[in-house]
Design a protein around this motif. Structure first.
Motif, PDB file in Angstrom:
ATOM      1  N   PHE A  54      38.074  93.534  12.246  1.00 51.95           N
ATOM      2  CA  PHE A  54      37.907  92.120  11.881  1.00 51.95           C
ATOM      3  C   PHE A  54      38.637  91.398  12.871  1.00 51.95           C
ATOM      4  O   PHE A  54      39.340  91.758  13.750  1.00 51.95           O
ATOM      5  N   LEU A  55      38.385  90.080  12.971  1.00 54.90           N
ATOM      6  CA  LEU A  55      38.888  89.097  13.684  1.00 54.90           C
ATOM      7  C   LEU A  55      39.811  88.036  12.733  1.00 54.90           C
ATOM      8  O   LEU A  55      39.327  87.609  11.560  1.00 54.90           O
TER       9      LEU A  55
ATOM     10  N   LYS B 159      39.512  85.464   7.905  1.00 58.75           N
ATOM     11  CA  LYS B 159      39.407  86.862   8.463  1.00 58.75           C
ATOM     12  C   LYS B 159      38.012  87.114   8.427  1.00 58.75           C
ATOM     13  O   LYS B 159      37.538  87.019   7.220  1.00 58.75           O
ATOM     14  N   ILE B 160      37.310  87.326   9.367  1.00 58.05           N
ATOM     15  CA  ILE B 160      35.876  87.815   9.362  1.00 58.05           C
ATOM     16  C   ILE B 160      35.714  89.094  10.046  1.00 58.05           C
ATOM     17  O   ILE B 160      36.395  89.550  10.739  1.00 58.05           O
ATOM     18  N   ARG B 161      34.631  89.665   9.587  1.00 59.71           N
ATOM     19  CA  ARG B 161      34.160  90.973  10.554  1.00 59.71           C
ATOM     20  C   ARG B 161      33.889  90.803  11.826  1.00 59.71           C
ATOM     21  O   ARG B 161      33.258  89.586  12.246  1.00 59.71           O
ATOM     22  N   ASP B 162      34.474  91.506  12.898  1.00 56.42           N
ATOM     23  CA  ASP B 162      34.081  91.039  14.193  1.00 56.42           C
ATOM     24  C   ASP B 162      32.614  91.336  14.601  1.00 56.42           C
ATOM     25  O   ASP B 162      32.037  92.516  14.362  1.00 56.42           O
ATOM     26  N   PRO B 163      31.957  90.181  15.045  1.00 56.74           N
ATOM     27  CA  PRO B 163      30.517  90.312  15.286  1.00 56.74           C
ATOM     28  C   PRO B 163      30.296  91.128  16.574  1.00 56.74           C
ATOM     29  O   PRO B 163      28.992  91.303  16.838  1.00 56.74           O
ATOM     30  N   LEU B 164      31.044  91.481  17.243  1.00 53.89           N
ATOM     31  CA  LEU B 164      31.124  92.133  18.507  1.00 53.89           C
ATOM     32  C   LEU B 164      30.085  91.360  19.352  1.00 53.89           C
ATOM     33  O   LEU B 164      30.389  90.312  19.787  1.00 53.89           O
ATOM     34  N   THR B 165      28.984  91.911  19.729  1.00 53.48           N
ATOM     35  CA  THR B 165      28.243  91.152  20.942  1.00 53.48           C
ATOM     36  C   THR B 165      27.221  89.972  20.470  1.00 53.48           C
ATOM     37  O   THR B 165      26.825  89.204  21.375  1.00 53.48           O
ATOM     38  N   SER B 166      27.053  90.120  19.019  1.00 55.10           N
ATOM     39  CA  SER B 166      26.088  89.010  18.476  1.00 55.10           C
ATOM     40  C   SER B 166      26.749  87.404  18.684  1.00 55.10           C
ATOM     41  O   SER B 166      25.942  86.588  18.639  1.00 55.10           O
ATOM     42  N   TYR B 167      28.046  87.473  18.470  1.00 54.22           N
ATOM     43  CA  TYR B 167      28.755  86.053  18.616  1.00 54.22           C
ATOM     44  C   TYR B 167      30.320  86.336  18.955  1.00 54.22           C
ATOM     45  O   TYR B 167      30.805  87.174  18.214  1.00 54.22           O
TER      46      TYR B 167
END
Length: 126
Positions: A115-116, A73-81
């Motif tokens: 999160f993703l 479970k990771i924070r959503d990096p949105l447009t960076s990755y």
């Protein structure tokens, strides 16, 4: 008289739960005489909550002829990755060997859109 509150409250995730460093890699064929060597290039680094795969994750991996080993479970990096099924993940934990795991499935966390959920594993022979 106090009335009960039935509004949905999304589960809170604190920074202390995201404590395992993980690295995401892309793979490419190395320049060389044979053209068979694979090199990895680090594309993203973050902290994750690592836990055992759920039955849902195991069922998804079985349909892809793979074996789910861990769920991140990771924070959503949105447009960076944006993670991709062609990428690999290395979980930096002293209890695990420094192995690069294949990404089996990526989906948003429906309880908390910040999160993703990333399911990693490999073929049953790994």
């Amino acid at each position: 008289m106090n009335k009960p509150d039935f509004r949905y409250k999304k589960p809170e995730v604190t920074t202390s739960e995201l404590r395992t460093p993980v690295e995401f890699y892309t793979s490419k064929i190395s320049d060389g005489l044979h053209g068979r060597d694979v090199s990895f290039e680090k594309v993203f680094y973050t902290f994750a909550k690592v836990y055992s795969p759920s039955l849902k994750d195991i069922e998804i991996s079985t349909g892809k002829s793979m074996e789910a080993r861990m769920t991140l479970k990771i924070r959503d990096p949105l447009t960076s990755y944006q993670p991709d099924n062609r990428h690999f993940v290395q979980v930096n934990d002293h209890r695990l060997e420094n192995k690069k795991w294949q990404i089996i499935d990526i989906r948003p966390d429906y309880d908390n859109r910040d999160f993703l959920i990333v399911v990693i594993g490999g073929t049953p022979n790994d």
